[in-house]
Motif scaffolding. Structure first.
Motif, PDB file in Angstrom:
ATOM      1  N   HIS A 289      12.956  24.689   2.249  1.00  0.00           N
ATOM      2  CA  HIS A 289      12.388  23.771   1.064  1.00  0.00           C
ATOM      3  C   HIS A 289      12.139  22.173   1.559  1.00  0.00           C
ATOM      4  O   HIS A 289      12.643  21.140   1.034  1.00  0.00           O
ATOM      5  N   SER A 290      11.743  22.042   2.670  1.00  0.00           N
ATOM      6  CA  SER A 290      11.492  20.844   3.541  1.00  0.00           C
ATOM      7  C   SER A 290       9.943  20.738   3.721  1.00  0.00           C
ATOM      8  O   SER A 290       9.441  21.891   3.801  1.00  0.00           O
ATOM      9  N   LEU A 291       9.654  19.739   4.170  1.00  0.00           N
ATOM     10  CA  LEU A 291       8.020  19.448   4.340  1.00  0.00           C
ATOM     11  C   LEU A 291       7.908  18.478   5.610  1.00  0.00           C
ATOM     12  O   LEU A 291       8.632  17.558   5.435  1.00  0.00           O
ATOM     13  N   ASP A 292       7.088  19.016   6.588  1.00  0.00           N
ATOM     14  CA  ASP A 292       6.859  18.102   7.873  1.00  0.00           C
ATOM     15  C   ASP A 292       5.376  17.994   7.846  1.00  0.00           C
ATOM     16  O   ASP A 292       4.814  19.011   8.271  1.00  0.00           O
ATOM     17  N   ILE A 293       5.064  16.681   8.051  1.00  0.00           N
ATOM     18  CA  ILE A 293       3.694  16.654   8.164  1.00  0.00           C
ATOM     19  C   ILE A 293       3.289  15.749   9.629  1.00  0.00           C
ATOM     20  O   ILE A 293       3.849  14.544   9.575  1.00  0.00           O
ATOM     21  N   PRO A 294       3.106  16.238  10.543  1.00  0.00           N
ATOM     22  CA  PRO A 294       2.708  15.479  11.926  1.00  0.00           C
ATOM     23  C   PRO A 294       1.679  14.902  11.760  1.00  0.00           C
ATOM     24  O   PRO A 294       0.609  15.061  11.068  1.00  0.00           O
ATOM     25  N   ILE A 295       1.768  13.652  12.405  1.00  0.00           N
ATOM     26  CA  ILE A 295       0.581  12.666  12.638  1.00  0.00           C
ATOM     27  C   ILE A 295       0.437  12.416  13.970  1.00  0.00           C
ATOM     28  O   ILE A 295       1.088  12.316  14.964  1.00  0.00           O
ATOM     29  N   GLU A 296      -0.640  12.848  14.357  1.00  0.00           N
ATOM     30  CA  GLU A 296      -1.491  12.777  15.604  1.00  0.00           C
ATOM     31  C   GLU A 296      -2.349  11.533  15.827  1.00  0.00           C
ATOM     32  O   GLU A 296      -3.414  11.897  15.234  1.00  0.00           O
ATOM     33  N   LEU A 297      -2.062  10.416  16.560  1.00  0.00           N
ATOM     34  CA  LEU A 297      -2.848   9.255  16.442  1.00  0.00           C
ATOM     35  C   LEU A 297      -3.475   9.006  17.730  1.00  0.00           C
ATOM     36  O   LEU A 297      -2.637   9.145  18.799  1.00  0.00           O
ATOM     37  N   SER A 298      -4.752   8.668  17.732  1.00  0.00           N
ATOM     38  CA  SER A 298      -5.583   8.598  19.127  1.00  0.00           C
ATOM     39  C   SER A 298      -6.241   7.361  18.845  1.00  0.00           C
ATOM     40  O   SER A 298      -6.640   7.128  17.930  1.00  0.00           O
ATOM     41  N   CYS A 299      -6.164   6.472  19.922  1.00  0.00           N
ATOM     42  CA  CYS A 299      -6.727   4.805  19.630  1.00  0.00           C
ATOM     43  C   CYS A 299      -7.403   4.700  21.015  1.00  0.00           C
ATOM     44  O   CYS A 299      -6.737   4.742  22.013  1.00  0.00           O
ATOM     45  N   ASP A 300      -8.449   4.380  20.732  1.00  0.00           N
ATOM     46  CA  ASP A 300      -9.387   3.900  21.811  1.00  0.00           C
ATOM     47  C   ASP A 300     -10.031   2.353  21.457  1.00  0.00           C
ATOM     48  O   ASP A 300     -10.625   2.340  20.517  1.00  0.00           O
ATOM     49  N   VAL A 301      -9.928   1.460  22.563  1.00  0.00           N
ATOM     50  CA  VAL A 301     -10.316  -0.049  22.253  1.00  0.00           C
ATOM     51  C   VAL A 301     -11.355  -0.321  23.563  1.00  0.00           C
ATOM     52  O   VAL A 301     -10.793  -0.127  24.587  1.00  0.00           O
ATOM     53  N   THR A 302     -12.401  -0.763  23.242  1.00  0.00           N
ATOM     54  CA  THR A 302     -13.186  -1.371  24.369  1.00  0.00           C
ATOM     55  C   THR A 302     -14.012  -2.530  24.106  1.00  0.00           C
ATOM     56  O   THR A 302     -13.956  -2.653  22.819  1.00  0.00           O
ATOM     57  N   PHE A 303     -13.967  -3.619  25.080  1.00  0.00           N
ATOM     58  CA  PHE A 303     -14.844  -4.813  24.783  1.00  0.00           C
ATOM     59  C   PHE A 303     -15.560  -5.082  25.870  1.00  0.00           C
ATOM     60  O   PHE A 303     -15.398  -4.798  26.849  1.00  0.00           O
ATOM     61  N   ASP A 304     -16.672  -5.608  25.503  1.00  0.00           N
ATOM     62  CA  ASP A 304     -17.681  -6.446  26.447  1.00  0.00           C
ATOM     63  C   ASP A 304     -17.952  -7.651  25.890  1.00  0.00           C
ATOM     64  O   ASP A 304     -18.702  -7.886  24.708  1.00  0.00           O
ATOM     65  N   ILE A 305     -17.547  -8.962  26.772  1.00  0.00           N
ATOM     66  CA  ILE A 305     -17.924 -10.089  26.627  1.00  0.00           C
ATOM     67  C   ILE A 305     -18.483 -11.021  27.517  1.00  0.00           C
ATOM     68  O   ILE A 305     -18.422 -10.597  28.636  1.00  0.00           O
ATOM     69  N   ALA A 306     -19.525 -11.937  27.246  1.00  0.00           N
ATOM     70  CA  ALA A 306     -20.238 -12.685  28.263  1.00  0.00           C
ATOM     71  C   ALA A 306     -19.080 -13.859  28.602  1.00  0.00           C
ATOM     72  O   ALA A 306     -18.171 -14.174  27.842  1.00  0.00           O
ATOM     73  N   THR A 307     -19.563 -14.289  29.921  1.00  0.00           N
ATOM     74  CA  THR A 307     -18.679 -15.404  30.416  1.00  0.00           C
ATOM     75  C   THR A 307     -19.207 -16.856  30.147  1.00  0.00           C
ATOM     76  O   THR A 307     -20.492 -16.739  29.874  1.00  0.00           O
ATOM     77  N   LYS A 308     -18.281 -17.806  29.856  1.00  0.00           N
ATOM     78  CA  LYS A 308     -19.000 -19.072  29.956  1.00  0.00           C
ATOM     79  C   LYS A 308     -18.128 -20.170  30.876  1.00  0.00           C
ATOM     80  O   LYS A 308     -17.064 -19.622  31.347  1.00  0.00           O
ATOM     81  N   ALA A 309     -18.409 -21.135  30.996  1.00  0.00           N
ATOM     82  CA  ALA A 309     -17.786 -22.073  31.979  1.00  0.00           C
ATOM     83  C   ALA A 309     -16.395 -22.402  31.152  1.00  0.00           C
ATOM     84  O   ALA A 309     -16.502 -22.831  30.032  1.00  0.00           O
ATOM     85  N   GLY A 310     -15.411 -22.350  32.042  1.00  0.00           N
ATOM     86  CA  GLY A 310     -14.103 -23.003  31.573  1.00  0.00           C
ATOM     87  C   GLY A 310     -12.959 -22.323  32.279  1.00  0.00           C
ATOM     88  O   GLY A 310     -13.004 -21.682  33.439  1.00  0.00           O
ATOM     89  N   SER A 311     -11.632 -22.693  31.781  1.00  0.00           N
ATOM     90  CA  SER A 311     -10.382 -22.535  32.414  1.00  0.00           C
ATOM     91  C   SER A 311      -9.788 -21.051  32.058  1.00  0.00           C
ATOM     92  O   SER A 311     -10.288 -20.584  30.795  1.00  0.00           O
ATOM     93  N   PHE A 312      -9.213 -20.354  32.986  1.00  0.00           N
ATOM     94  CA  PHE A 312      -8.659 -19.222  32.978  1.00  0.00           C
ATOM     95  C   PHE A 312      -7.439 -18.988  33.600  1.00  0.00           C
ATOM     96  O   PHE A 312      -7.164 -19.695  34.662  1.00  0.00           O
ATOM     97  N   ASN A 313      -6.715 -17.888  33.153  1.00  0.00           N
ATOM     98  CA  ASN A 313      -5.363 -17.900  33.877  1.00  0.00           C
ATOM     99  C   ASN A 313      -5.119 -16.160  33.987  1.00  0.00           C
ATOM    100  O   ASN A 313      -4.871 -15.567  32.946  1.00  0.00           O
ATOM    101  N   LEU A 314      -5.275 -15.565  34.986  1.00  0.00           N
ATOM    102  CA  LEU A 314      -5.387 -14.248  35.044  1.00  0.00           C
ATOM    103  C   LEU A 314      -3.701 -13.690  34.831  1.00  0.00           C
ATOM    104  O   LEU A 314      -3.603 -12.461  34.797  1.00  0.00           O
ATOM    105  N   ALA A 315      -2.931 -14.756  34.883  1.00  0.00           N
ATOM    106  CA  ALA A 315      -1.439 -14.004  34.683  1.00  0.00           C
ATOM    107  C   ALA A 315      -1.156 -13.631  33.415  1.00  0.00           C
ATOM    108  O   ALA A 315      -0.579 -12.831  33.235  1.00  0.00           O
TER     109      ALA A 315
END
Length: 809
Positions: A289-315
Motif C-alpha cells: 500500500h505504497s506509491l512510487d512515482i519516478p521522475i526522469e528529468l532531462s535538461c538541455d541548454v544552448t545559447f548563441d550570443i554576438a560579441t561586442k568590445a569589452g572586458s572579459f575574464n575566462l576564469a
C-alpha cells in the motif's frame, strides 16, 4: 244489444221482393253456422256475437269479468290484530325488542411510555495523510563555451579589431536525472484505493505548484555579450505534468518543454521560473500500500550570443543552475468503499422500559404507534472533509425491533429489511431526526410482565465508508482524530395505533329482564306447527379483530340452547377505526339478507312448544390462542340490542277471506231466453290465482234483482271446490272452481229460470288447517276471473231464419 242483432234477420221474412237481401242473409247465416260449429273449448263473449248467429255447439264460456284483486294486507286491514307487525322482509310476525347496556372496556390502555435517554460514543479513525518525503533538485554546472580564440588573451579587453574574427560566442549544457535518483514516494492509507493526481505545494504561497528555477549566468563573458538567444529544453517522465508561468498561465501540459528566450545586449544573468502544478499518476499501488512515482528529468541548454568590445575574464566561466523542491500539497485520491473509515459496535446497551401496556395483551409481536417517537443522530469529527462530506456515508444499524418511517427528503435512506439508516456526513453533522413507525418483536414476540411492562435494550452499530468510486482531495495535513456520535430519545407518551399479538379478554352481557312473549290468547299458529322464532342480536364490534360469541338461550322450562358465532371485525379506514355492526340471526333458516347466521331447530329444541319467555346470556371475547392485529379505537365500547321475531300463520278464526261479486248476469240470461234457447248444464267457473301460502275453501251464492237470495242452487262439482296455496309465498298457485247451477225440479234448468238473477257473490276463506312454514307477507294476493260455461250447446230453430220465395202461380 243481442235482441237487436237477432231481429235484423227476422225482418227479412216480409221482404219477398228483395232477393238480393234475402240471399245475402242466407249466405251470411250459413257462414256463421260453419264458423261457430268449429269453435269448441274457446272463450266466447256473448256481447260480441252478431244477432245473425244461428247455432252454437259444444262448450261455450261467456266471460263475466275479473274480480277485484286483494292483497293479504287488504284482507287483514289496518290494526285488525293488535301487536301484529311486519319484519324486515315484510313477513307478518310478532316482535319483541330491547336495548342492552353499553359494555365499556375500562382497563384497556391505549398509551404507553418510552423514557428519555441519550448516549454518545467516540470512535478513533486512522490517519488519512499521505506520507511523502520531499524531492529537491539543486544542480549548478559550467557551460561549455567556444572560447578558443580568446584563450591566448586570458583576461583582458576584446578590441574592435578582433570582433570581426569572433562574430559570436556559443555554449551548451546537457544533463539527465534518472528515476533512481529522483522519485516521489507515498505511504497510502488502506482506505485509499488509488491516487489519480498529486498537486505540489508552492513555497511562495502562490498556489501555482512546485517552482522550477532555471538560471543562466554569463560569468566573465558578460562584458562582451552582444545579445542573442538561449534555448531551454526539459523532458519529464513518470506522469503527465502541468507547468505554469509566474502569472499562472499554462505553458506546458505533458512531458516535454521547449522554449527559446531572447538575450538582451549586455545581459549578465538570465533567470526563468516555471511552476510544476501537478502530475497525473500512471503508477499503481504496491502490495504494501505504497506509491512510487519516478521522475526522469532531462535538461538541455544552448545559447548563441554576438560579441561586442569589452572586458572579459575566462576564469569565470558561464554556468547553468536548476533548482526545484517537490513537496506534496494535495492529492486527488480514489477511496476504497470496501474499507470502513471506522466501525463501532456497542458493548453496553441502554435499557428502555416500555410501560402501561394493556393488561389484556398477553404476548406482543408488534406495536404500531399513533404519534411520533423521535430519535436524533449527530456525528462530529469529520468536518475537515468539507465538500467531500457528501462522499462519506454513515450507516447506523438499529435494533431489530425498531422499524422507522421511510420519509422522503429526510436527509437519510432507510433499509427496512436490514434495519439500517444511511446518511452522509454532511447531513448527519447537522443532525437527522428518525421517526419510529413501530416496534416489531418478530414471530415469537415478547411477553409483558404482570404490570404491563417490557424491558428493551437500545444500542446502535455505527460505521462509516466512502461512497463507491468516490474521489476526494486529501491534503498533506494530518487527519487523525475522533468521531463523536450522539443519539437520544426524548421521553414521550405514545398512543397505540395497533398492536399485534395475543389478546385475551371477555365480557358477559344479557338482558336486564327475560323477554316475555305474551301471545297465548292470539289466534295464530306457531312453534311446533312449522313456524320458528327468529332471534336477532345487533352487536357492535369496535375492535379490528373478530370477536367470539358464546352463550345460552333458555326459556321458562329451563331448556337451554347453546349458541356460538364469530362477529366480524371493525375496519381501519383513513386513520380511524370504523366499528362493525353485526346482525346475528338465530333461526331455523338463514334469511335472505346478509347476517351472521346461527342455525337452531327451534321445533326440535323446544319440543314443538312456544315458551312464554326467552332469556339469554352471552360471553363476548377474543380467541386468545390466535395472534392478531388490533387497531385501537378512540372508544372501546360494545353496544348491542336484540329482538325476538315470531313469524305467524293465521287461521280461519281471523276471517282471512277473499270476497268479490259479478253483476248484470240477468242481461246475459235474458238475451238467451228471448229466443227459446234450450240449455244443458250451466256452470259458473272461477280461475283463482293465489300467492298466499294459505289453502282456501270457497263458496258462491246467487242473488235476484230485488236483492233476495235466488232459488237457483249453486253446487261445487266434486274436486273443484278448493283453492291451493302458494308453495313459497311468491310463485302463484292457479286453481279452477266449478259451480254447477240447478233448481229444485231436478230436471235441469232453462235459461228463463235464471233471468231474475242479478249477481253472483264469491268468497274464499282460509281453511282451519291452512298452516304453513312459509311466512305471510302483506303483498301476497288472491285474484279471481269468472266465466259462465254452457255445456251441451245452444239450439235455435234455423227455419225461423229461412225466407221462402213466393210462387208466381
Amino acid at each position: 244489444m243481442y235482441s237487436a242483432l237477432f231481429s235484423r234477420c227476422g225482418t227479412n221474412k216480409n221482404l219477398n221482393n228483395m232477393k238480393l237481401q234475402k240471399y245475402a242473409c242466407r249466405i251470411f247465416a250459413a257462414m256463421l253456422i260453419v264458423a261457430t260449429t268449429a269453435c269448441v273449448d274457446r272463450d266466447y263473449r256473448i256481447d260480441e256475437v252478431s244477432g245473425e248467429v244461428t247455432l252454437i255447439s259444444g262448450k261455450t264460456k261467456v266471460y263475466v269479468g275479473g274480480l277485484e284483486k286483494m292483497t293479504l294486507g287488504d284482507m287483514l286491514g289496518d290494526n285488525q290484530i293488535e301487536g301484529l307487525e311486519k319484519d324486515a322482509e315484510g313477513n307478518y310476525a310478532y316482535t319483541y325488542s330491547g336495548v342492552g347496556e353499553t359494555i365499556k372496556i375500562e382497563n384497556f390502555e391505549n398509551k404507553f411510555t418510552i423514557p428519555g435517554t441519550e448516549s454518545s460514543f467516540s470512535v478513533d479513525y486512522p490517519s488519512f495523510s499521505l506520507d511523502m518525503a520531499g524531492v529537491v533538485i539543486d544542480e549548478d554546472a559550467d557551460i561549455a563555451v567556444n572560447t578558443d580564440l580568446l584563450a591566448g588573451l586570458g583576461t583582458g579587453t576584446l578590441p574592435e579589431a578582433l570582433l570581426a574574427q569572433i562574430p559570436s560566442l556559443q555554449g551548451s549544457y546537457s544533463k539527465r536525472f534518472s528515476g533512481d535518483d529522483m522519485h516521489l514516494q507515498f505511504s497510502v492509507p488502506e482506505q485509499v484505493d488509488n491516487i489519480k493526481r498529486i498537486t505540489f505545494k508552492d513555497v511562495d504561497a502562490g498556489h501555482r505548484g512546485a517552482p522550477l528555477r532555471l538560471v543562466v549566468d554569463f560569468g566573465g563573458l558578460a562584458g562582451v555579450n552582444g545579445g542573442g538567444k538561449v534555448n531551454i529544453e526539459l523532458g519529464l517522465q513518470g506522469g503527465k505534468f502541468r507547468m505554469l508561468d509566474a502569472n499562472n498561465n499554462l505553458v506546458c501540459e505533458g512531458n516535454d518543454y521547449n522554449e527559446v528566450y531572447d538575450i538582451d545586449y549586455g545581459t549578465e544573468r538570465l533567470e526563468y521560473v516555471l511552476y510544476i502544478e501537478s502530475v497525473e499518476n500512471t503508477s499503481q499501488l504496491t502490495a504494501n500500500h505504497s506509491l512510487d512515482i519516478p521522475i526522469e528529468l532531462s535538461c538541455d541548454v544552448t545559447f548563441d550570443i554576438a560579441t561586442k568590445a569589452g572586458s572579459f575574464n575566462l576564469a569565470e566561466r558561464p554556468s547553468f543552475a536548476l533548482y526545484a523542491d517537490f513537496e506534496y500539497g494535495d492529492a486527488e485520491i480514489v477511496m476504497n468503499d470496501d474499507k470502513k473509515i471506522f466501525e463501532y459496535t456497542p458493548t453496553n446497551f441502554t435499557k428502555i422500559n416500555v410501560t402501561n401496556l394493556p393488561k389484556e395483551v398477553k404476548a406482543i409481536n408488534a406495536i404500531e404507534l399513533a404519534n411520533d417517537a423521535v430519535i436524533n443522530f449527530y456525528a462530529h469529527g469529520l468536518e475537515w472533509l468539507g465538500d467531500n462530506g457528501d462522499k462519506v456515508f454513515v450507516e447506523v444499524t438499529m435494533p431489530d425491533y425498531l422499524i422507522l418511517h421511510a420519509l422522503p427528503n429526510a436527509g437519510y435512506e432507510y433499509d427496512e429489511e436490514r434495519h439500517v439508516l444511511k446518511a452522509t456526513i454532511s447531513d448527519i453533522s447537522e443532525g437527522v431526526e428518525v421517526i419510529i413507525d413501530r416496534l416489531d418483536f418478530g414471530a415469537t414476540g415478547l411477553v409483558p410482565d404482570e404490570n404491563g411492562s417490557l424491558s428493551l435494550e437500545l444500542g446502535f452499530d455505527v460505521d462509516a465508508s466512502f461512497v463507491k468510486d468516490s474521489t476526494i482531495a486529501l491534503s498533506s495535513l494530518e487527519h487523525n482524530a475522533t468521531v463523536v456520535i450522539r443519539t437520544g430519545i426524548s421521553e414521550v407518551d405514545l398512543s397505540l395505533k395497533s398492536i399485534s399479538g395475543m389478546v385475551d379478554y371477555s365480557y358477559v352481557f344479557k338482558p336486564e329482564e327475560p323477554i316475555a312473549l305474551n301471545i297465548q290468547d292470539i289466534d295464530l299458529e306457531v312453534g311446533g306447527l312449522g313456524i320458528s322464532p327468529v332471534i336477532t342480536l345487533n352487536v357492535e364490534n369496535p375492535l379490528s379483530i373478530p370477536l367470539e360469541l358464546e352463550g345460552k338461550l333458555f326459556d321458562d322450562c329451563n331448556r337451554e340452547i347453546e349458541l356460538r358465532a364469530t362477529l366480524n371485525p371493525a375496519t381501519y379506514e383513513n386513520g380511524r377505526v370504523v366499528p362493525a355492526m353485526n346482525k346475528v340471526v338465530i333461526a331455523a333458516k338463514k334469511p335472505a339478507y346478509d347476517c351472521v347466521f346461527v342455525e337452531v331447530d327451534f321445533d326440535e329444541e323446544l319440543k314443538g312448544e312456544l315458551p312464554s319467555m326467552f332469556d339469554f346470556e352471552f360471553t363476548i371475547g377474543v380467541d386468545g390462542s390466535k395472534r392478531q392485529t388490533l387497531y385501537v379505537p378512540e372508544k372501546l365500547e360494545i353496544n348491542y340490542d336484540y329482538n325476538v321475531t315470531i313469524p305467524v300463520a293465521l287461521n280461519d278464526k281471523l276471517s282471512i277471506s277473499y270476497a268479490g261479486e259479478a253483476g248484470n248476469l240477468n242481461e246475459i240470461f235474458a238475451q238467451l231466453a228471448g229466443y227459446d234457447v234450450r240449455v244443458g248444464d250451466v256452470v259458473l267457473v272461477a280461475e283463482v290465482t293465489n300467492t298466499t301460502p294459505l289453502a282456501l275453501s270457497a263458496k258462491a251464492e246467487l242473488f235476484n234483482l230485488d236483492g233476495t237470495k235466488s232459488d237457483a242452487q249453486a253446487t261445487f262439482e266434486e274436486g273443484f271446490d278448493r283453492i291451493n296455496g302458494s308453495k313459497d309465498g311468491v310463485t302463484p298457485a292457479v286453481s279452477t272452481l266449478r259451480l254447477a247451477l240447478g233448481t229444485d225440479s231436478g230436471n235441469g234448468i232453462v235459461v228463463s229460470d235464471l233471468t231474475a238473477i242479478d249477481k253472483a257473490t264469491f268468497e274464499a276463506t282460509a281453511e282451519s288447517d291452512a298452516v304453513t312454514d312459509v311466512a305471510l307477507r302483506e303483498e301476497q294476493y288472491v285474484a279471481v276471473k269468472l266465466w259462465i260455461e254452457i255445456d251441451g250447446g245452444i239450439t235455435i230453430d234455423i227455419n225461423d231464419f229461412i225466407v221462402k220465395e213466393e210462387s208466381n202461380e
